[in-house]
Write an enzyme that holds these catalytic residues in place. Structure first.
Site, PDB file in Angstrom:
ATOM      1  N   HIS A  57       0.826  -1.237  -0.095  1.00  0.00           N
ATOM      2  CA  HIS A  57      -0.039   0.056   0.278  1.00  0.00           C
ATOM      3  C   HIS A  57       0.851   1.225   0.103  1.00  0.00           C
ATOM      4  O   HIS A  57       1.489   1.722   1.070  1.00  0.00           O
ATOM      5  CB  HIS A  57      -1.092  -0.106   1.029  1.00  0.00           C
ATOM      6  CG  HIS A  57      -1.963   1.166   1.027  1.00  0.00           C
ATOM      7  ND1 HIS A  57      -3.241   0.902   0.829  1.00  0.00           N
ATOM      8  CD2 HIS A  57      -1.721   2.587   1.062  1.00  0.00           C
ATOM      9  CE1 HIS A  57      -3.727   2.021   0.593  1.00  0.00           C
ATOM     10  NE2 HIS A  57      -3.103   3.109   0.928  1.00  0.00           N
ATOM     11  N   HIS A  59       1.571   5.370  -2.211  1.00  0.00           N
ATOM     12  CA  HIS A  59       1.068   6.429  -3.035  1.00  0.00           C
ATOM     13  C   HIS A  59       2.561   6.923  -3.698  1.00  0.00           C
ATOM     14  O   HIS A  59       2.877   8.157  -3.472  1.00  0.00           O
ATOM     15  CB  HIS A  59       0.345   7.455  -2.315  1.00  0.00           C
ATOM     16  CG  HIS A  59      -0.878   6.969  -1.792  1.00  0.00           C
ATOM     17  ND1 HIS A  59      -2.063   7.122  -2.485  1.00  0.00           N
ATOM     18  CD2 HIS A  59      -1.220   6.084  -0.480  1.00  0.00           C
ATOM     19  CE1 HIS A  59      -3.012   6.358  -1.846  1.00  0.00           C
ATOM     20  NE2 HIS A  59      -2.584   5.893  -0.869  1.00  0.00           N
ATOM     21  N   GLN A 152      -9.471   9.320  -5.951  1.00  0.00           N
ATOM     22  CA  GLN A 152      -9.083  10.075  -4.501  1.00  0.00           C
ATOM     23  C   GLN A 152      -9.963  11.009  -4.527  1.00  0.00           C
ATOM     24  O   GLN A 152     -10.514  10.936  -3.145  1.00  0.00           O
ATOM     25  CB  GLN A 152      -7.766  10.693  -4.964  1.00  0.00           C
ATOM     26  CG  GLN A 152      -7.477  11.853  -3.754  1.00  0.00           C
ATOM     27  CD  GLN A 152      -6.895  11.215  -2.251  1.00  0.00           C
ATOM     28  OE1 GLN A 152      -5.986  10.852  -2.352  1.00  0.00           O
ATOM     29  NE2 GLN A 152      -7.781  11.219  -1.612  1.00  0.00           N
ATOM     30  N   HIS A 210      -9.330   1.864  -0.594  1.00  0.00           N
ATOM     31  CA  HIS A 210      -9.232   2.536   0.841  1.00  0.00           C
ATOM     32  C   HIS A 210     -10.603   2.576   1.436  1.00  0.00           C
ATOM     33  O   HIS A 210     -11.425   2.722   0.665  1.00  0.00           O
ATOM     34  CB  HIS A 210      -8.639   3.955   0.407  1.00  0.00           C
ATOM     35  CG  HIS A 210      -7.418   4.114   0.140  1.00  0.00           C
ATOM     36  ND1 HIS A 210      -6.783   3.850  -1.193  1.00  0.00           N
ATOM     37  CD2 HIS A 210      -6.419   5.056   0.541  1.00  0.00           C
ATOM     38  CE1 HIS A 210      -5.631   4.400  -1.215  1.00  0.00           C
ATOM     39  NE2 HIS A 210      -5.248   5.032   0.066  1.00  0.00           N
ATOM     40  N   GLU A 213     -11.396   4.622   6.030  1.00  0.00           N
ATOM     41  CA  GLU A 213     -10.242   5.249   6.742  1.00  0.00           C
ATOM     42  C   GLU A 213     -10.913   6.399   7.637  1.00  0.00           C
ATOM     43  O   GLU A 213     -10.872   7.754   7.180  1.00  0.00           O
ATOM     44  CB  GLU A 213      -9.210   5.598   5.723  1.00  0.00           C
ATOM     45  CG  GLU A 213      -8.144   6.200   6.283  1.00  0.00           C
ATOM     46  CD  GLU A 213      -7.083   6.629   5.449  1.00  0.00           C
ATOM     47  OE1 GLU A 213      -7.344   6.729   4.170  1.00  0.00           O
ATOM     48  OE2 GLU A 213      -6.088   7.347   5.771  1.00  0.00           O
ATOM     49  N   ASP A 309       2.127   3.385   2.968  1.00  0.00           N
ATOM     50  CA  ASP A 309       1.308   4.562   2.292  1.00  0.00           C
ATOM     51  C   ASP A 309       1.917   5.531   1.926  1.00  0.00           C
ATOM     52  O   ASP A 309       1.699   5.881   0.610  1.00  0.00           O
ATOM     53  CB  ASP A 309       0.476   4.525   3.657  1.00  0.00           C
ATOM     54  CG  ASP A 309      -1.156   5.349   3.417  1.00  0.00           C
ATOM     55  OD1 ASP A 309      -1.359   5.287   2.285  1.00  0.00           O
ATOM     56  OD2 ASP A 309      -1.731   5.631   4.104  1.00  0.00           O
ATOM     57  N   TRP A 315       0.491  13.950   3.106  1.00  0.00           N
ATOM     58  CA  TRP A 315       0.045  13.538   4.448  1.00  0.00           C
ATOM     59  C   TRP A 315       1.028  13.239   5.365  1.00  0.00           C
ATOM     60  O   TRP A 315       0.635  13.120   6.491  1.00  0.00           O
ATOM     61  CB  TRP A 315      -0.863  12.153   3.830  1.00  0.00           C
ATOM     62  CG  TRP A 315      -2.090  12.397   2.987  1.00  0.00           C
ATOM     63  CD1 TRP A 315      -3.223  12.871   3.437  1.00  0.00           C
ATOM     64  CD2 TRP A 315      -2.065  12.472   1.622  1.00  0.00           C
ATOM     65  NE1 TRP A 315      -4.204  12.907   2.362  1.00  0.00           N
ATOM     66  CE2 TRP A 315      -3.228  12.844   1.304  1.00  0.00           C
ATOM     67  CE3 TRP A 315      -0.932  12.559   0.561  1.00  0.00           C
ATOM     68  CZ2 TRP A 315      -3.558  13.039  -0.108  1.00  0.00           C
ATOM     69  CZ3 TRP A 315      -1.270  12.476  -0.743  1.00  0.00           C
ATOM     70  CH2 TRP A 315      -2.663  12.813  -1.107  1.00  0.00           C
TER      71      TRP A 315
HETATM   72 ZN   LIG Z   1      -3.549   5.278   1.066  1.00  0.00          ZN
END
Ligand SMILES: [Zn+2]
Length: 423
Positions: A57, A59, A152, A210, A213, A309, A315
């Site tokens: 997982h 990005h 997203q 996802h 979350e 992630d 983030w």
């Molecule tokens: Zn993610």
């Protein structure tokens, strides 16, 4: 394809003093004290030899973009999503590729040789999908890169997302993604799960969403995902990522949910570094930790991996591609400190995500690819404790990265000594 002999390795399953003969890039024999033959040799000297780390997982379209166009001041998930929205129109394909390649170099040096990355397909130009397909081709000799078409901004909330997702899959993106908890309502979230699972079933693809979350104990999209997986016969091809709401769910409800996931063969991916920093932000004290129920899912027979992630993106401002840091955080947050539980944490960044990604030839049996990491540690538990250097990273029997052992030289009065922190 290469021949290689590795001497005196310790394996994650506890076997020690093992030699491995590699022929034509694959494991031919694993046994003690194999006879000498004239091919290149590595003396592992009792160090841990593992299959490569796997991150199921990630990005990669956002990696190493921290501070662009500005820093996330609140450090929250929602400011991160807003910031990514500001950055998207400014992205160029060249910069995306350059950042991703830089990260892949870090990954190789850390022995991370398989990555499943979500790629945002809500930009109608599909710039990130194109860029990461290019990266996938470039790094293919070293890294198995699997791409997930990730809406997203919401599959139904963003007007062109479903069309873009279908275009991305047609371009060669591998896996169907989703984000049901970000749709406008719980009902639209459930509808997005249905549409995406039906699309994946029609195309014969894997699914990785996802899912839930949030800290909302009533977020139920994982139940819907397990239901459609079962209904459409997608067993062992579907993954729920994050699942942080499960942390806050009622225990009775979870006792029904986990067998449903098990029955449908739905896997789970927790992202400990990110979940521990982004969840519980609306709490005072006690403050929820937000990570999903890892030991309970493992006990129920559900495959659970740990993902990185984010690394230096809107983030998360930290990270270095070290899956042992990820596993160590998962171990601590889930309180998985027993010997067996610690080994499961090591598996959660190696063989479990390899299974989730469906990697062929991954393992330490004859016939598997000769893809290895040799670490400056004596066992998987010591590797979790030390997060040591990767002495050798080997792909198809060839050394592709090498790092010297780390030792401190102490200059003490009357005593010179070296410290490696190993036992
Ligand atoms: Zn993610």
């Amino acid at each position: 394809m290469h021949d290689l002999m590795i001497r005196n390795a310790h394996l994650p399953d506890g076997r020690s003093g093992v030699d491995i003969l590699v022929r034509q890039g694959r494991i031919e024999v694993i046994a003690e004290r194999l006879p000498k033959i004239s091919i290149p040799e590595i003396d592992a000297n009792g160090d841990l030899l593992s299959t490569p780390f796997v991150d199921a997982h990630f990005h990669m379209d956002a990696v190493l973009s921290y501070g662009l166009p500005r820093v996330n001041q609140s450090g929250t998930l929602l400011e991160g999503i807003a910031l990514w929205g500001e950055l998207k129109p400014m992205l160029t394909q060249e910069a995306l590729v350059a950042r991703a390649i830089d990260y892949c170099d870090w990954a190789i040096a850390k022995g991370l040789l398989a990555i499943r990355t979500h790629v945002d397909i809500c930009d109608d130009r599909l710039l990130a999908a194109e860029a990461l397909l290019d990266v996938k081709r470039q790094v293919a000799p070293y890294i198995d890169l699997q791409l997930v078409a990730f809406p997203q901004d919401g599959l139904l909330r963003s007007p062109t997302a479903f069309d873009n997702l279908k275009r991305a899959i047609a371009m060669g993106v591998d896996v169907v993604g989703g984000i049901p908890h970000f749709e406008r309502t719980m009902a639209e979230g459930a509808e997005s799960v249905r549409l995406l699972c039906e699309f994946a079933a029609e195309k014969g693809l894997r699914v990785d969403m996802h899912c839930d979350e949030s800290d909302d104990p009533l977020s139920r999209h994982i139940e819907t995902l397990a239901f459609h997986t079962q209904r459409l016969g997608l067993h062992h091809r579907v993954t729920g990522s994050h699942l942080t709401s499960m942390h806050s769910m009622d225990n009775y409800y979870v006792s029904k949910l986990l067998p449903l996931m098990r029955e449908a063969g739905v896997a789970a991916i927790a992202n400990p570094l990110i979940n521990i920093t982004l969840q519980g932000r609306h709490d005072t004290y006690p403050k929820r930790r937000g990570m999903t129920r890892v030991p309970e899912m493992l006990a129920a027979g559900i495959d659970v991996a740990f993902g990185h992630d984010c690394v230096m993106d809107p983030w998360y401002s930290l990270g270095s591609g070290d899956m042992l840091e990820v596993a160590s955080m998962g171990l601590h947050v889930a309180q998985m400190t027993g010997q067996q539980a610690m080994r499961q944490c090591f598996d959660a960044v190696t063989k479990t995500p390899a299974k989730i990604m469906g990697l062929e030839g991954y393992g330490l049996q004859p016939g598997c690819f000769a893809d290895f990491v040799i670490l400056d540690a004596a066992s998987s538990i010591e590797a979790l404790r030390l997060r040591p250097v990767r002495r050798y990273v080997i792909k198809r029997g060839q050394i592709i990265s090498e790092t010297p052992k780390q030792e401190a030289s102490l200059h003490l009065s009357g005593r010179e000594t070296r410290v490696s922190f190993r036992r």
